[in-house]
Scaffold this motif. Structure first.
Motif, mmCIF file in Angstrom:
data_model
loop_
_atom_site.group_PDB
_atom_site.id
_atom_site.type_symbol
_atom_site.label_atom_id
_atom_site.label_comp_id
_atom_site.label_asym_id
_atom_site.label_seq_id
_atom_site.Cartn_x
_atom_site.Cartn_y
_atom_site.Cartn_z
ATOM 1 N N ASN A 52 -1.812 -0.013 10.225
ATOM 2 C CA ASN A 52 -1.137 -0.572 9.052
ATOM 3 C C ASN A 52 -2.114 -0.821 7.912
ATOM 4 N N LEU B 7 -2.960 2.570 6.287
ATOM 5 C CA LEU B 7 -1.870 3.093 5.464
ATOM 6 C C LEU B 7 -1.720 2.291 4.176
ATOM 7 N N GLU B 8 -1.854 0.972 4.272
ATOM 8 C CA GLU B 8 -1.791 0.141 3.063
ATOM 9 C C GLU B 8 -2.938 0.474 2.117
ATOM 10 N N THR C 184 -2.214 3.698 0.266
ATOM 11 C CA THR C 184 -1.236 3.437 -0.794
ATOM 12 C C THR C 184 -1.896 2.756 -1.982
ATOM 13 N N TYR D 175 1.638 11.786 13.164
ATOM 14 C CA TYR D 175 2.585 10.682 13.260
ATOM 15 C C TYR D 175 3.607 10.816 12.137
ATOM 16 N N GLU E 292 6.237 9.159 11.408
ATOM 17 C CA GLU E 292 6.656 7.936 10.733
ATOM 18 C C GLU E 292 5.687 7.561 9.617
ATOM 19 N N GLU E 293 4.398 7.871 9.797
ATOM 20 C CA GLU E 293 3.420 7.618 8.740
ATOM 21 C C GLU E 293 3.697 8.498 7.532
ATOM 22 N N GLU F 97 6.460 9.923 6.646
ATOM 23 C CA GLU F 97 7.688 9.513 5.965
ATOM 24 C C GLU F 97 7.478 8.215 5.186
ATOM 25 N N GLN F 98 6.606 7.345 5.681
ATOM 26 C CA GLN F 98 6.371 6.049 5.050
ATOM 27 C C GLN F 98 5.616 6.168 3.734
ATOM 28 N N ILE F 99 4.612 7.035 3.661
ATOM 29 C CA ILE F 99 3.722 6.997 2.487
ATOM 30 C C ILE F 99 3.755 8.231 1.601
ATOM 31 N N THR G 293 15.512 13.083 11.914
ATOM 32 C CA THR G 293 14.178 12.618 11.566
ATOM 33 C C THR G 293 13.317 13.800 11.133
#
Length: 314
Positions: free
Chosen positions: A174, A177-178, A181, A196, A198-199, A201-203, A299
């Motif tokens: 986390n 990733l933060e 960003t 990954y 989900e990573e 898709e998140q960023i 997904t």
């Protein structure tokens, strides 16, 4: 994100003997975006990145970075680029501070100019309490943070992150990733590879899927999901599903795949408006008792599997 391109790759071809690693490969990364580059092992991702960085020669095509041709001697361009490799690349004999200072010195030769950059990088990755530690004393997550600090201390405009969260704990993941960003919000363009989904898709603002050295699909996560035939995944708890009923479920036109383990029925569906209603009709008609039920939209893993025929980790 702007309409200007940070990286433009056009009709890139790279051969290793008879094997074509990149086959008329195209890429356009806009300035200011976080761009996800996805592909199974052997798809050509690493080859493409090494060509962009002028670490590999290639057989045909063009590469431009910030509008300029990228060559082995493009030192001014290379000073604007940062690289965070998948394999941690630091010196075990040097402390955290010394490692960051060394890598920063490759771009910023004057020590007086480096000192504040090194301190800022240490603070950015949260290694203030570990500045005198050598890498062997750091946990896997802290070592990854050091790897990032070494790649971004000179404040690059374009940063390549290659699997930066492999084998790290959730807290460190986390934080990484933060941090990515934050770098992007501060003005850096990011090219990001990961296993990954989900990573990604998140960023990531946009995502390119490649395989066999070719560009397969490009878009936002939602745009990519709309390109495939796969729709929702339905999971139903039931303890009394017969083989005949399972065959009837599999015979439904919208069912791509249905599996049953004695406790849960898992169905991968094509897109449709009445999938769940039709499925429950079959189960109720057969007298099957239905417990907990979930329905999930497609997904990025579904996108990847349908487009490449492989899971991302294959």
């Amino acid at each position: 994100m702007t309409t200007e391109s940070a990286v433009t790759v056009s009709k890139l071809v790279k051969r290793y003997g008879d094997m074509i690693a990149l086959d008329d490969f195209n890429l356009d990364v806009k300035t200011g975006e976080i761009f996800g580059l996805l592909g199974p092992n052997g798809s050509g991702k690493t080859t493409a990145i090494n060509c962009i960085l002028a670490l590999l020669t290639y057989d045909a095509g063009t590469i431009r970075v910030f509008g300029q041709p990228m060559t082995p001697n493009s030192y001014a361009l290379k000073r604007r680029i940062g690289i965070v490799p998948q394999n941690v690349a630091v010196f075990n004999e040097l402390t955290v501070s010394e490692n960051i200072d060394y890598f920063c010195s490759l771009y910023v030769p004057k020590k007086a100019e480096r000192e504040p950059l090194v301190e800022e990088a240490i603070a950015f990755v949260g290694l203030q309490d570990f500045r005198t530690f050598r890498p062997g004393k750091l946990s896997g997550g802290l070592l990854r943070r050091l790897n990032i600090a070494c790649g971004i201390a000179h404040k690059p405009d374009l940063i390549f992150f290659d699997e930066p969260t492999v084998a790290v704990d959730p807290q460190s993941r986390n934080a990484i990733l933060e941090g990515i960003t934050q770098l992007n919000k501060a003005g850096a363009t990011v090219i990001y590879t990961s296993h990954y989904m989900e990573e990604v898709e998140q960023i990531c603002d946009r995502i390119l899927i490649m395989d066999h050295g070719k560009h397969l699909a490009l878009g936002t996560a939602d745009e990519l999901k709309s390109m495939i035939d796969t729709g929702e995944r339905i999971t139903i708890e039931t303890l009394d599903l017969t083989d005949t009923t399972l065959d009837n479920v599999r015979a439904l036109a919208f069912v791509i795949e249905a599996t049953y383990n004695g406790r849960e029925l898992n169905i991968r569906c094509r897109r449709g408006d009445h999938n769940l209603v039709d499925l429950l009709g079959i189960l109720h008609g057969a007298g099957a008792n239905v417990g907990h039920l979930t329905s999930q939209p497609p997904t990025l893993n579904d996108v990847f599997l349908e487009m490449t025929g492989k899971a991302l980790r294959d």
